[in-house]
Design a protein around this motif. Structure first.
Motif, PDB file in Angstrom:
ATOM      1  N   SER A 133     -54.366  -6.727  81.080  1.00 16.67           N
ATOM      2  CA  SER A 133     -53.046  -6.208  81.429  1.00 16.67           C
ATOM      3  C   SER A 133     -52.201  -7.350  81.961  1.00 16.67           C
ATOM      4  O   SER A 133     -52.729  -8.315  82.524  1.00 16.67           O
ATOM      5  CB  SER A 133     -53.171  -5.107  82.492  1.00 16.67           C
ATOM      6  OG  SER A 133     -51.896  -4.687  82.942  1.00 16.67           O
ATOM      7  N   SER A 148     -51.836   8.129  79.560  1.00 12.53           N
ATOM      8  CA  SER A 148     -51.261   7.441  80.715  1.00 12.53           C
ATOM      9  C   SER A 148     -51.338   8.267  81.997  1.00 12.53           C
ATOM     10  O   SER A 148     -51.588   7.722  83.077  1.00 12.53           O
ATOM     11  CB  SER A 148     -49.807   7.055  80.430  1.00 12.53           C
ATOM     12  OG  SER A 148     -49.038   8.195  80.077  1.00 12.53           O
ATOM     13  N   ALA A 178     -56.281   2.220  77.404  1.00 12.38           N
ATOM     14  CA  ALA A 178     -55.815   2.879  78.625  1.00 12.38           C
ATOM     15  C   ALA A 178     -54.295   3.063  78.599  1.00 12.38           C
ATOM     16  O   ALA A 178     -53.592   2.339  77.889  1.00 12.38           O
ATOM     17  CB  ALA A 178     -56.212   2.058  79.846  1.00 12.38           C
ATOM     18  N   ASN A 179     -53.810   4.042  79.364  1.00 10.52           N
ATOM     19  CA  ASN A 179     -52.370   4.333  79.438  1.00 10.52           C
ATOM     20  C   ASN A 179     -51.785   4.587  78.049  1.00 10.52           C
ATOM     21  O   ASN A 179     -50.716   4.080  77.696  1.00 10.52           O
ATOM     22  CB  ASN A 179     -51.624   3.183  80.131  1.00 10.52           C
ATOM     23  CG  ASN A 179     -52.031   3.043  81.580  1.00 10.52           C
ATOM     24  OD1 ASN A 179     -52.170   4.033  82.296  1.00 10.52           O
ATOM     25  ND2 ASN A 179     -52.243   1.811  82.027  1.00 10.52           N
ATOM     26  N   ASP A 228     -54.680  -2.290  78.560  1.00 12.57           N
ATOM     27  CA  ASP A 228     -53.546  -1.583  79.155  1.00 12.57           C
ATOM     28  C   ASP A 228     -52.387  -1.506  78.167  1.00 12.57           C
ATOM     29  O   ASP A 228     -51.610  -2.439  78.028  1.00 12.57           O
ATOM     30  CB  ASP A 228     -53.107  -2.298  80.435  1.00 12.57           C
ATOM     31  CG  ASP A 228     -51.894  -1.645  81.080  1.00 12.57           C
ATOM     32  OD1 ASP A 228     -51.621  -0.462  80.786  1.00 12.57           O
ATOM     33  OD2 ASP A 228     -51.227  -2.329  81.890  1.00 12.57           O
ATOM     34  N   TRP A 231     -52.091  -3.637  88.826  1.00 13.18           N
ATOM     35  CA  TRP A 231     -52.810  -2.536  88.175  1.00 13.18           C
ATOM     36  C   TRP A 231     -54.243  -2.945  87.866  1.00 13.18           C
ATOM     37  O   TRP A 231     -55.183  -2.186  88.101  1.00 13.18           O
ATOM     38  CB  TRP A 231     -52.092  -2.133  86.884  1.00 13.18           C
ATOM     39  CG  TRP A 231     -52.717  -0.969  86.186  1.00 13.18           C
ATOM     40  CD1 TRP A 231     -52.504   0.364  86.445  1.00 13.18           C
ATOM     41  CD2 TRP A 231     -53.670  -1.015  85.115  1.00 13.18           C
ATOM     42  NE1 TRP A 231     -53.260   1.148  85.614  1.00 13.18           N
ATOM     43  CE2 TRP A 231     -53.989   0.334  84.787  1.00 13.18           C
ATOM     44  CE3 TRP A 231     -54.292  -2.035  84.401  1.00 13.18           C
ATOM     45  CZ2 TRP A 231     -54.899   0.654  83.769  1.00 13.18           C
ATOM     46  CZ3 TRP A 231     -55.193  -1.718  83.403  1.00 13.18           C
ATOM     47  CH2 TRP A 231     -55.491  -0.383  83.087  1.00 13.18           C
ATOM     48  N   SER A 232     -54.427  -4.147  87.359  1.00  9.21           N
ATOM     49  CA  SER A 232     -55.772  -4.638  87.044  1.00  9.21           C
ATOM     50  C   SER A 232     -56.647  -4.656  88.292  1.00  9.21           C
ATOM     51  O   SER A 232     -57.808  -4.233  88.265  1.00  9.21           O
ATOM     52  CB  SER A 232     -55.700  -6.048  86.450  1.00  9.21           C
ATOM     53  OG  SER A 232     -55.028  -6.055  85.213  1.00  9.21           O
ATOM     54  N   SER A 267     -49.683   0.145  78.361  1.00 13.32           N
ATOM     55  CA  SER A 267     -48.356   0.227  78.972  1.00 13.32           C
ATOM     56  C   SER A 267     -47.702  -1.140  79.156  1.00 13.32           C
ATOM     57  O   SER A 267     -46.472  -1.252  79.134  1.00 13.32           O
ATOM     58  CB  SER A 267     -48.420   0.951  80.317  1.00 13.32           C
ATOM     59  OG  SER A 267     -49.213   0.226  81.242  1.00 13.32           O
ATOM     60  N   THR A 268     -48.495  -2.189  79.312  1.00 10.76           N
ATOM     61  CA  THR A 268     -47.914  -3.523  79.473  1.00 10.76           C
ATOM     62  C   THR A 268     -48.106  -4.422  78.254  1.00 10.76           C
ATOM     63  O   THR A 268     -47.324  -5.346  78.035  1.00 10.76           O
ATOM     64  CB  THR A 268     -48.507  -4.253  80.703  1.00 10.76           C
ATOM     65  OG1 THR A 268     -49.903  -4.485  80.502  1.00 10.76           O
ATOM     66  CG2 THR A 268     -48.308  -3.427  81.961  1.00 10.76           C
ATOM     67  N   THR A 328     -55.276   8.149  83.115  1.00  8.45           N
ATOM     68  CA  THR A 328     -56.098   6.945  82.989  1.00  8.45           C
ATOM     69  C   THR A 328     -56.936   6.675  84.234  1.00  8.45           C
ATOM     70  O   THR A 328     -58.161   6.544  84.155  1.00  8.45           O
ATOM     71  CB  THR A 328     -55.224   5.717  82.672  1.00  8.45           C
ATOM     72  OG1 THR A 328     -54.745   5.815  81.326  1.00  8.45           O
ATOM     73  CG2 THR A 328     -56.043   4.428  82.792  1.00  8.45           C
TER      74      THR A 328
END
Length: 210
Positions: A10, A101, A77-78, A53, A15-16, A55-56, A104
Motif C-alpha cells: 500500500s 472496502s 483488500a479494499n 491495497d 494503513w499498512s 484503494s491506494t 477489509t
C-alpha cells in the motif's frame, strides 16, 4: 510452528502499519513486511502471502498483475463493487481472496487464515457473480497474461484491456479506468479478438485454459 512471510502492499503507510499491528497479535510466527509497489514481488514462495491495497494502488489490471505468474497467495483488500462482479476473472488470474472496502479490516484475520491454509476467501456475493459467469460459458484460467501477451503478440495496452475484459468490464468502464476514449477501447478490443481468433469477448477467458 509454521512461519510465513506476509507482504502488505500500500502507499498508505499508516494503513499498512495498522494492518500489521492487528495481524501480528494473532499470527505471531508470521513475518510482516510493507511494500509500496508490487514491482519487487516476483518468484515468491508458495507460502508467502500478499495483501494488496486496492484503494491506494488502484485496479491490479493497471499493473498487468497476474498473481498466478508470481506465486504466493494474493488477497485483494479494499475491493470495489466492480471487483466483486469480476470475481471469476480475478480467480482466473490467480487471486485467492477479495475483501470489500467496508469489511477489509474486520475480515482480514479470517481471510489470511483461510488463504494460509490453501483455501480461497470470497464473499457469497462474489462467488454468486462468478458462478453465474461460469454458467454463461466462461471458464477458469491457468495461464498468465504474460504468456498470452507473447503468444498472441498483444501490445502492452491490449494486455491491459484484455485484463479488464476478463474481469467483466464494459468498454465504457475500461475507457474510464485507462483514461482513454471509448473509440480507442473499441479498437483495442477489435484487435484483441482479431489476434486471438475469438468471435466475442465472452470467449476470451477460455484462452487461459488453452
Amino acid at each position: 510452528m509454521l512461519t510465513r512471510t506476509v507482504y502488505v502492499v500500500s502507499t498508505d503507510i499508516a494503513w499498512s502499519n495498522l494492518v500489521i499491528a492487528g495481524l501480528s497479535h494473532s499470527f505471531k510466527a508470521y513475518t510482516f513486511f510493507t511494500e509500496n509497489t508490487v514491482d519487487n514481488l516476483w518468484n515468491l514462495n508458495n507460502d508467502d502471502i500478499v495483501i494488496y491495497d486496492r484503494s491506494t494502488l488502484g485496479n491490479p489490471s493497471i499493473h498487468l498483475l497476474s498473481p498466478m505468474s508470481r506465486s504466493g497467495g494474493w488477497i485483494l483488500a479494499n475491493a470495489s463493487k466492480q471487483d466483486l462482479e469480476g470475481a471469476q476473472g480475478l480467480i482466473s488470474l490467480g487471486w485467492c481472496g477479495i475483501l470489500e472496502s467496508d469489511f477489509t479490516l474486520e475480515l482480514l484475520h479470517k481471510a489470511l487464515r483461510m488463504v494460509a491454509s490453501g483455501q480461497l476467501w470470497f464473499s457469497r456475493e462474489a462467488m454468486s457473480y462468478s458462478l453465474r459467469n461460469i454458467i454463461r460459458g466462461q471458464t477458469h484460467s491457468s495461464c498468465s497474461m504474460e504468456v498470452l501477451g507473447t503468444k498472441f503478440e498483444l501490445s502492452h495496452k491490449e494486455q491491459k484491456v484484455f485484463m479488464y475484459l476478463v474481469q467483466g468490464y464494459s468498454n465504457k468502464e475500461i475507457a474510464l479506468q485507462l483514461n482513454v476514449s471509448l473509440s480507442t477501447v473499441k479498437t483495442h478490443v477489435s484487435n484483441i479478438l482479431s489476434k486471438t481468433g475469438k468471435q466475442s469477448r465472452a470467449q476470451l477467458s477460455s484462452l487461459m485454459m488453452e
